[in-house]
Scaffold this motif. Structure first.
Motif, PDB file in Angstrom:
ATOM      1  N   MET A   1       0.840  -1.170   0.000  1.00  0.00           N
ATOM      2  CA  MET A   1       0.000   0.000   0.000  1.00  0.00           C
ATOM      3  C   MET A   1       0.881   1.228   0.000  1.00  0.00           C
ATOM      4  O   MET A   1       1.944   1.230   0.597  1.00  0.00           O
ATOM      5  N   THR A   2       0.444   2.245  -0.693  1.00  0.00           N
ATOM      6  CA  THR A   2       1.230   3.458  -0.809  1.00  0.00           C
ATOM      7  C   THR A   2       0.487   4.620  -0.185  1.00  0.00           C
ATOM      8  O   THR A   2      -0.657   4.892  -0.539  1.00  0.00           O
ATOM      9  N   ILE A   3       1.143   5.267   0.751  1.00  0.00           N
ATOM     10  CA  ILE A   3       0.606   6.484   1.338  1.00  0.00           C
ATOM     11  C   ILE A   3       1.117   7.632   0.482  1.00  0.00           C
ATOM     12  O   ILE A   3       2.317   7.783   0.275  1.00  0.00           O
ATOM     13  N   ARG A   4       0.233   8.413  -0.032  1.00  0.00           N
ATOM     14  CA  ARG A   4       0.607   9.443  -1.006  1.00  0.00           C
ATOM     15  C   ARG A   4       1.169  10.716  -0.363  1.00  0.00           C
ATOM     16  O   ARG A   4       1.985  11.390  -0.952  1.00  0.00           O
ATOM     17  N   ASN A   5       0.701  11.048   0.821  1.00  0.00           N
ATOM     18  CA  ASN A   5       1.112  12.316   1.430  1.00  0.00           C
ATOM     19  C   ASN A   5       1.803  12.080   2.760  1.00  0.00           C
ATOM     20  O   ASN A   5       1.158  11.770   3.753  1.00  0.00           O
ATOM     21  N   PHE A   6       3.108  12.222   2.763  1.00  0.00           N
ATOM     22  CA  PHE A   6       3.882  12.137   4.000  1.00  0.00           C
ATOM     23  C   PHE A   6       4.033  13.554   4.532  1.00  0.00           C
ATOM     24  O   PHE A   6       4.460  14.452   3.812  1.00  0.00           O
ATOM     25  N   ASN A  14       0.207  10.480  12.388  1.00  0.00           N
ATOM     26  CA  ASN A  14      -0.299  11.675  11.711  1.00  0.00           C
ATOM     27  C   ASN A  14       0.575  12.072  10.527  1.00  0.00           C
ATOM     28  O   ASN A  14       0.171  12.871   9.700  1.00  0.00           O
ATOM     29  N   ARG A  15       1.777  11.505  10.423  1.00  0.00           N
ATOM     30  CA  ARG A  15       2.613  11.749   9.240  1.00  0.00           C
ATOM     31  C   ARG A  15       2.000  11.087   8.007  1.00  0.00           C
ATOM     32  O   ARG A  15       2.215  11.531   6.890  1.00  0.00           O
ATOM     33  N   PHE A  16       1.239  10.007   8.220  1.00  0.00           N
ATOM     34  CA  PHE A  16       0.674   9.230   7.115  1.00  0.00           C
ATOM     35  C   PHE A  16      -0.824   9.455   6.937  1.00  0.00           C
ATOM     36  O   PHE A  16      -1.353   9.240   5.854  1.00  0.00           O
ATOM     37  N   PHE A  17      -1.506   9.804   8.019  1.00  0.00           N
ATOM     38  CA  PHE A  17      -2.966   9.898   8.029  1.00  0.00           C
ATOM     39  C   PHE A  17      -3.411  11.261   8.526  1.00  0.00           C
ATOM     40  O   PHE A  17      -2.653  11.957   9.199  1.00  0.00           O
ATOM     41  N   GLY A  18      -4.682  11.579   8.280  1.00  0.00           N
ATOM     42  CA  GLY A  18      -5.303  12.702   8.964  1.00  0.00           C
ATOM     43  C   GLY A  18      -5.463  12.340  10.429  1.00  0.00           C
ATOM     44  O   GLY A  18      -5.356  11.168  10.806  1.00  0.00           O
ATOM     45  N   PHE A  87       3.051  -1.965   8.911  1.00  0.00           N
ATOM     46  CA  PHE A  87       2.714  -0.724   8.210  1.00  0.00           C
ATOM     47  C   PHE A  87       3.857   0.290   8.327  1.00  0.00           C
ATOM     48  O   PHE A  87       4.310   0.857   7.336  1.00  0.00           O
ATOM     49  N   ILE A  88       4.333   0.506   9.559  1.00  0.00           N
ATOM     50  CA  ILE A  88       5.409   1.470   9.786  1.00  0.00           C
ATOM     51  C   ILE A  88       6.684   1.018   9.084  1.00  0.00           C
ATOM     52  O   ILE A  88       7.391   1.824   8.466  1.00  0.00           O
ATOM     53  N   GLU A  89       6.973  -0.277   9.135  1.00  0.00           N
ATOM     54  CA  GLU A  89       8.151  -0.824   8.444  1.00  0.00           C
ATOM     55  C   GLU A  89       8.069  -0.546   6.944  1.00  0.00           C
ATOM     56  O   GLU A  89       9.017  -0.052   6.335  1.00  0.00           O
ATOM     57  N   GLU A  90       6.922  -0.851   6.351  1.00  0.00           N
ATOM     58  CA  GLU A  90       6.748  -0.673   4.906  1.00  0.00           C
ATOM     59  C   GLU A  90       6.840   0.804   4.516  1.00  0.00           C
ATOM     60  O   GLU A  90       7.528   1.162   3.550  1.00  0.00           O
ATOM     61  N   GLN A  91       6.169   1.659   5.267  1.00  0.00           N
ATOM     62  CA  GLN A  91       6.155   3.086   4.924  1.00  0.00           C
ATOM     63  C   GLN A  91       7.527   3.728   5.112  1.00  0.00           C
ATOM     64  O   GLN A  91       7.954   4.539   4.291  1.00  0.00           O
ATOM     65  N   SER A  92       8.224   3.369   6.189  1.00  0.00           N
ATOM     66  CA  SER A  92       9.554   3.961   6.400  1.00  0.00           C
ATOM     67  C   SER A  92      10.530   3.477   5.335  1.00  0.00           C
ATOM     68  O   SER A  92      11.391   4.236   4.877  1.00  0.00           O
TER      69      SER A  92
END
Length: 139
Positions: A1-6, A14-18, A87-92
């Motif tokens: 999954m890709t978080i578009r707005n860091f 809150n860095r990844f989500f509202g 999730f945190i592992e993948e996003q970082s």
């Protein structure tokens, strides 16, 4: 999954989500599987939040590929696609890869610079990884 707005200026999830998304994700990860009503009730302890607002946010998290939804009779149950840790592992990792692709050696140098006050065991693990890369990289 890709978080578009860091969001660099935020902290934690809150860095990844509202902010509401982050609070909902924390509750979903704690419960493993939960309903909109259960999430709304737990959120309500802070301040009242409308059921439809919680439903909209949770369904958007489904659309973004972060939550899974299943129907149990008339109740929809939600669970995270991956654990909070995964999730945190993948996003970082994605963030690091993107920074490296864009800025190269500069990013690596900055990462090393911030290691001044780090635990020695982390430096030892980092050194082992570097040695492993050196041994397994063709010259």
């Amino acid at each position: 999954m890709t978080i578009r707005n860091f969001k660099y200026d935020e902290v934690g999830l809150n860095r990844f989500f509202g902010s509401l998304e982050a609070r909902i994700m924390e509750l979903v990860w704690e419960a493993e599987e939960t309903s909109i009503k259960e999430v709304q009730t737990r959120l309500d302890k802070d301040k009242p939040i409308n059921f439809n607002t919680v439903m909209t946010v949770m369904n958007r998290l489904v659309d973004k590929g972060i939550l899974l939804k299943r129907t149990d009779g008339r109740i929809s149950k939600y669970r995270a696609i991956q654990s909070k840790e995964a999730f945190i592992e993948e996003q970082s990792k994605k963030l690091t890869e993107n920074l490296y692709e864009e800025f190269g050696d500069l990013v690596v140098n900055h990462m090393i610079e911030v290691l001044n006050d780090v635990d020695q065991s982390l430096l030892d693990r980092l050194e082992q990884k570097i040695q492993h890369l050196k041994r397994n990289t063709p010259r």
